[in-house]
Write a protein that holds these residues in place. Structure first.
Motif, PDB file in Angstrom:
ATOM      1  N   VAL A 113       0.872  -1.169   0.000  1.00 37.26           N
ATOM      2  CA  VAL A 113       0.000   0.000   0.000  1.00 37.26           C
ATOM      3  C   VAL A 113       0.911   1.222   0.000  1.00 37.26           C
ATOM      4  CG1 VAL A 113      -1.808   1.269   1.212  1.00 37.26           C
ATOM      5  CG2 VAL A 113      -1.802  -1.241   1.252  1.00 37.26           C
ATOM      6  N   ALA A 114       0.890   1.970  -1.100  1.00 43.35           N
ATOM      7  CA  ALA A 114       1.900   3.007  -1.341  1.00 43.35           C
ATOM      8  C   ALA A 114       1.394   4.395  -0.978  1.00 43.35           C
ATOM      9  CB  ALA A 114       2.319   2.987  -2.806  1.00 43.35           C
ATOM     10  N   ILE A 115       2.304   5.210  -0.420  1.00 43.43           N
ATOM     11  CA  ILE A 115       2.029   6.626  -0.196  1.00 43.43           C
ATOM     12  C   ILE A 115       2.251   7.392  -1.501  1.00 43.43           C
ATOM     13  CG2 ILE A 115       2.617   6.605   2.258  1.00 43.43           C
ATOM     14  CD1 ILE A 115       5.400   7.601   1.499  1.00 43.43           C
ATOM     15  N   PRO A 116       1.753   8.635  -1.590  1.00 41.60           N
ATOM     16  CA  PRO A 116       2.017   9.430  -2.788  1.00 41.60           C
ATOM     17  C   PRO A 116       3.513   9.600  -3.004  1.00 41.60           C
ATOM     18  CG  PRO A 116       0.285  10.432  -1.466  1.00 41.60           C
ATOM     19  CD  PRO A 116       0.858   9.325  -0.640  1.00 41.60           C
ATOM     20  N   SER A 117       3.943   9.609  -4.249  1.00 42.96           N
ATOM     21  CA  SER A 117       5.367   9.689  -4.561  1.00 42.96           C
ATOM     22  C   SER A 117       5.716  11.072  -5.097  1.00 42.96           C
ATOM     23  CB  SER A 117       5.746   8.631  -5.603  1.00 42.96           C
ATOM     24  OG  SER A 117       5.050   8.842  -6.812  1.00 42.96           O
ATOM     25  N   PRO A 118       6.999  11.468  -4.973  1.00 39.85           N
ATOM     26  CA  PRO A 118       7.424  12.801  -5.418  1.00 39.85           C
ATOM     27  C   PRO A 118       7.665  12.881  -6.925  1.00 39.85           C
ATOM     28  CG  PRO A 118       9.270  11.656  -4.437  1.00 39.85           C
ATOM     29  CD  PRO A 118       8.077  10.745  -4.293  1.00 39.85           C
ATOM     30  N   GLY A 119       6.641  12.578  -7.728  1.00 42.16           N
ATOM     31  CA  GLY A 119       6.763  12.717  -9.176  1.00 42.16           C
ATOM     32  C   GLY A 119       7.373  11.529  -9.871  1.00 42.16           C
ATOM     33  N   ARG A 120       7.766  10.505  -9.138  1.00 45.13           N
ATOM     34  CA  ARG A 120       8.350   9.294  -9.699  1.00 45.13           C
ATOM     35  C   ARG A 120       8.057   8.163  -8.718  1.00 45.13           C
ATOM     36  NH1 ARG A 120      12.250  12.797  -7.880  1.00 45.13           N
ATOM     37  NH2 ARG A 120      13.487  12.106  -6.092  1.00 45.13           N
ATOM     38  N   GLU A 126      -0.307  -6.243  -7.727  1.00 40.09           N
ATOM     39  CA  GLU A 126      -0.649  -4.877  -8.120  1.00 40.09           C
ATOM     40  C   GLU A 126      -0.542  -3.958  -6.911  1.00 40.09           C
ATOM     41  OE1 GLU A 126      -4.463  -2.358  -9.958  1.00 40.09           O
ATOM     42  OE2 GLU A 126      -4.516  -4.552  -9.803  1.00 40.09           O
ATOM     43  N   VAL A 127       0.061  -2.792  -7.113  1.00 37.27           N
ATOM     44  CA  VAL A 127       0.223  -1.821  -6.024  1.00 37.27           C
ATOM     45  C   VAL A 127      -1.133  -1.208  -5.680  1.00 37.27           C
ATOM     46  CG1 VAL A 127       1.329   0.337  -5.309  1.00 37.27           C
ATOM     47  CG2 VAL A 127       2.576  -1.314  -6.730  1.00 37.27           C
ATOM     48  N   VAL A 128      -1.394  -1.052  -4.395  1.00 37.13           N
ATOM     49  CA  VAL A 128      -2.583  -0.345  -3.933  1.00 37.13           C
ATOM     50  C   VAL A 128      -2.138   1.072  -3.552  1.00 37.13           C
ATOM     51  CG1 VAL A 128      -4.427  -0.240  -2.227  1.00 37.13           C
ATOM     52  CG2 VAL A 128      -3.628  -2.462  -3.069  1.00 37.13           C
ATOM     53  N   TYR A 129      -2.602   2.064  -4.294  1.00 43.10           N
ATOM     54  CA  TYR A 129      -2.184   3.443  -4.039  1.00 43.10           C
ATOM     55  C   TYR A 129      -3.138   4.093  -3.045  1.00 43.10           C
ATOM     56  CZ  TYR A 129       1.034   2.972  -7.936  1.00 43.10           C
ATOM     57  OH  TYR A 129       2.049   2.562  -8.759  1.00 43.10           O
ATOM     58  N   ALA A 130      -2.549   4.810  -2.079  1.00 42.95           N
ATOM     59  CA  ALA A 130      -3.334   5.484  -1.056  1.00 42.95           C
ATOM     60  C   ALA A 130      -2.836   6.915  -0.914  1.00 42.95           C
ATOM     61  CB  ALA A 130      -3.201   4.738   0.275  1.00 42.95           C
ATOM     62  N   ASP A 131      -3.492   7.693  -0.050  1.00 44.28           N
ATOM     63  CA  ASP A 131      -2.956   9.015   0.254  1.00 44.28           C
ATOM     64  C   ASP A 131      -2.298   8.945   1.629  1.00 44.28           C
ATOM     65  OD1 ASP A 131      -5.001   9.238   2.189  1.00 44.28           O
ATOM     66  OD2 ASP A 131      -6.355  10.160   0.742  1.00 44.28           O
ATOM     67  N   TRP A 132      -2.108  10.085   2.279  1.00 43.61           N
ATOM     68  CA  TRP A 132      -1.396  10.100   3.551  1.00 43.61           C
ATOM     69  C   TRP A 132      -2.289   9.735   4.739  1.00 43.61           C
ATOM     70  CZ3 TRP A 132       3.749  10.612   3.129  1.00 43.61           C
ATOM     71  CH2 TRP A 132       4.264  11.263   2.008  1.00 43.61           C
ATOM     72  N   TYR A 169      -7.357   2.307   5.924  1.00 45.91           N
ATOM     73  CA  TYR A 169      -8.524   1.497   6.292  1.00 45.91           C
ATOM     74  C   TYR A 169      -9.216   0.965   5.046  1.00 45.91           C
ATOM     75  CZ  TYR A 169     -12.977   0.182   8.415  1.00 45.91           C
ATOM     76  OH  TYR A 169     -14.085  -0.523   8.821  1.00 45.91           O
ATOM     77  N   ASP A 170      -9.412   1.836   4.056  1.00 47.42           N
ATOM     78  CA  ASP A 170     -10.062   1.409   2.808  1.00 47.42           C
ATOM     79  C   ASP A 170      -9.236   0.332   2.101  1.00 47.42           C
ATOM     80  OD1 ASP A 170     -12.042   3.260   3.301  1.00 47.42           O
ATOM     81  OD2 ASP A 170     -11.162   4.804   2.000  1.00 47.42           O
ATOM     82  N   ALA A 171      -7.913   0.505   2.112  1.00 50.30           N
ATOM     83  CA  ALA A 171      -7.043  -0.497   1.487  1.00 50.30           C
ATOM     84  C   ALA A 171      -7.142  -1.828   2.224  1.00 50.30           C
ATOM     85  CB  ALA A 171      -5.602  -0.004   1.472  1.00 50.30           C
ATOM     86  N   GLY A 172      -7.215  -1.776   3.560  1.00 48.53           N
ATOM     87  CA  GLY A 172      -7.336  -3.000   4.336  1.00 48.53           C
ATOM     88  C   GLY A 172      -8.637  -3.729   4.056  1.00 48.53           C
ATOM     89  N   ALA A 173      -9.727  -2.972   3.964  1.00 45.33           N
ATOM     90  CA  ALA A 173     -11.021  -3.594   3.660  1.00 45.33           C
ATOM     91  C   ALA A 173     -11.007  -4.230   2.279  1.00 45.33           C
ATOM     92  CB  ALA A 173     -12.124  -2.541   3.756  1.00 45.33           C
ATOM     93  N   ARG A 174     -10.324  -3.583   1.345  1.00 46.46           N
ATOM     94  CA  ARG A 174     -10.241  -4.112  -0.021  1.00 46.46           C
ATOM     95  C   ARG A 174      -9.388  -5.382  -0.076  1.00 46.46           C
ATOM     96  NH1 ARG A 174      -7.166  -0.822  -4.893  1.00 46.46           N
ATOM     97  NH2 ARG A 174      -6.801  -2.595  -6.286  1.00 46.46           N
ATOM     98  N   LEU A 175      -8.221  -5.354   0.575  1.00 42.88           N
ATOM     99  CA  LEU A 175      -7.325  -6.507   0.527  1.00 42.88           C
ATOM    100  C   LEU A 175      -7.844  -7.673   1.352  1.00 42.88           C
ATOM    101  CD1 LEU A 175      -3.878  -4.663   0.813  1.00 42.88           C
ATOM    102  CD2 LEU A 175      -4.809  -5.809  -1.213  1.00 42.88           C
ATOM    103  N   ALA A 176      -8.655  -7.391   2.368  1.00 43.71           N
ATOM    104  CA  ALA A 176      -9.167  -8.455   3.237  1.00 43.71           C
ATOM    105  C   ALA A 176     -10.045  -9.444   2.484  1.00 43.71           C
ATOM    106  CB  ALA A 176      -9.948  -7.851   4.399  1.00 43.71           C
ATOM    107  N   SER A 177     -10.601  -9.008   1.383  1.00 38.81           N
ATOM    108  CA  SER A 177     -11.502  -9.888   0.634  1.00 38.81           C
ATOM    109  C   SER A 177     -10.771 -10.990  -0.112  1.00 38.81           C
ATOM    110  CB  SER A 177     -12.322  -9.059  -0.366  1.00 38.81           C
ATOM    111  OG  SER A 177     -11.465  -8.446  -1.333  1.00 38.81           O
TER     112      SER A 177
END
Length: 334
Positions: free
Chosen positions: A186-193, A214-220, A226-234
């Motif tokens: 689950v990735a944080i926003p990246s600095p342009g790369r 596949e990478v799960v992109y999230a914000d800070w 929490y949303d990523a956890g609910a998605r991956l839990a399935s």
């Protein structure tokens, strides 16, 4: 070879020394044409006005500018703490300028506002796109250092940086070593790369011959964790997750738990940063410890060395530590 002086700039630009001084100070309006000639001459010569000397000459305290995308996030705030502590001990004042976005006008306005004062130099927190854009826009005559979370893309600028790529690879390898077939990210926003943490995660999986999910992109925000956890839990195939920071990991643990997946019995989770609450979380969070305060202190010392010597010092690399706690465990027998 002597460093260029304001007289050299005036000669190359074809203007008087007071005109160059007015352009640098911004105290008196200068025509656009003359300003352009002066700035071109500054860039051509690599001239750097000594803000510290100017402050001493006028009886003031030398100042540095710190450009940051945020002041509330743990890593940002701790880096600022380290910079301020080191600067205060050296007799420098710190002026903090928040750059909200990487929009060109926003970046230029923040730089112009900060440099309206006689700054001896600047430190840029290159943690996000706004930081990258700000570092690119800093005038060439101003001593500058960057604090970053990965190896510098521009070797011409001194960096104090965390080797997040190596740290993420080690965290991923730990999960593989304790029996997990692969690791989700689950990735944080990246600095342009792609972020160094994402690249390190991918390095470890590729080297081990493990599947690269596949990478799960999230914000800070923890809510996105929490949303990523609910998605991956399935997916029952998800048994290990590396999160881009501890706040995401905390949210992900809660999302997994609410969806009926236990941590670490069903899913192992590793965070990043070693947030002050990481060891108090339930379960206590296995994480990559980042010493942001020390990073900020080193960034200031690099800048001070550049101000004093007029030369760019070598970058300094920090290798974060993997802290083993309760949220990561060997994969359960199935």
């Amino acid at each position: 070879m002597k460093p260029p002086t304001i007289t050299d700039v005036a000669r190359v630009a074809g203007v008087s020394v007071p005109t160059v001084s007015r352009v640098l100070n911004g105290s008196v309006p200068v025509s656009a044409a003359r300003r352009t000639r002066v700035m071109d001459a500054i860039q051509e010569l690599g001239f750097r006005p000594n803000g510290a000397a100017r402050a001493l000459a006028t009886g003031g305290q030398p100042m540095i500018a710190v450009f940051t995308g945020d002041t509330t996030r743990y890593g940002y705030a701790s880096t600022l703490q380290g910079i301020e502590e080191a600067a205060r001990q050296s007799g420098y004042m710190v002026v903090i300028s928040v750059v909200e976005t990487d929009d060109r006008r926003t970046v230029e306005a923040a730089i112009d506002h900060a440099l309206g004062q006689p700054m001896a130099g600047a430190i840029v927190l290159e943690y996000d796109p706004a930081g990258v854009a700000t570092l690119d826009a800093i005038p060439p005559w101003l001593p500058v250092v960057a604090a970053a979370s990965g190896r510098p893309a521009d070797e011409k600028i001194a960096h104090a940086f965390m080797d997040d790529r190596l740290a993420a690879a080690r965290a991923t390898q730990h999960l593989l070593d304790i029996g997990h077939a692969t690791v989700h990210h689950v990735a944080i926003p990246s600095p342009g790369r792609p972020s160094a943490r994402l690249l390190g995660w991918r390095d470890a999986l590729t080297e081990a011959g493990a599947p690269v999910p596949e990478v799960v992109y999230a914000d800070w925000a923890p809510d996105s964790g929490y949303d990523a956890g609910a998605r991956l839990a399935s997916s029952p195939e998800v048994t290990a997750v590396l999160c881009g920071n501890d706040e995401l990991a905390m949210g992900l643990v809660r999302g997994m738990t609410d969806a009926g997946r236990r941590v670490p019995q069903d899913v192992s989770v590793i965070g990043f940063d070693d947030h002050p609450l990481a060891h108090l979380w339930t379960p206590s969070l296995t994480t990559v410890r980042q010493d942001f305060v020390r990073l900020g202190q080193k960034a200031f010392h690099l800048l001070r060395a550049q101000i004093d010597s007029g030369t760019t010092p070598a970058s300094v690399r920090f290798v974060p530590d993997l802290i083993l706690r309760s949220s990561a465990a060997p994969v359960a027998a199935r």
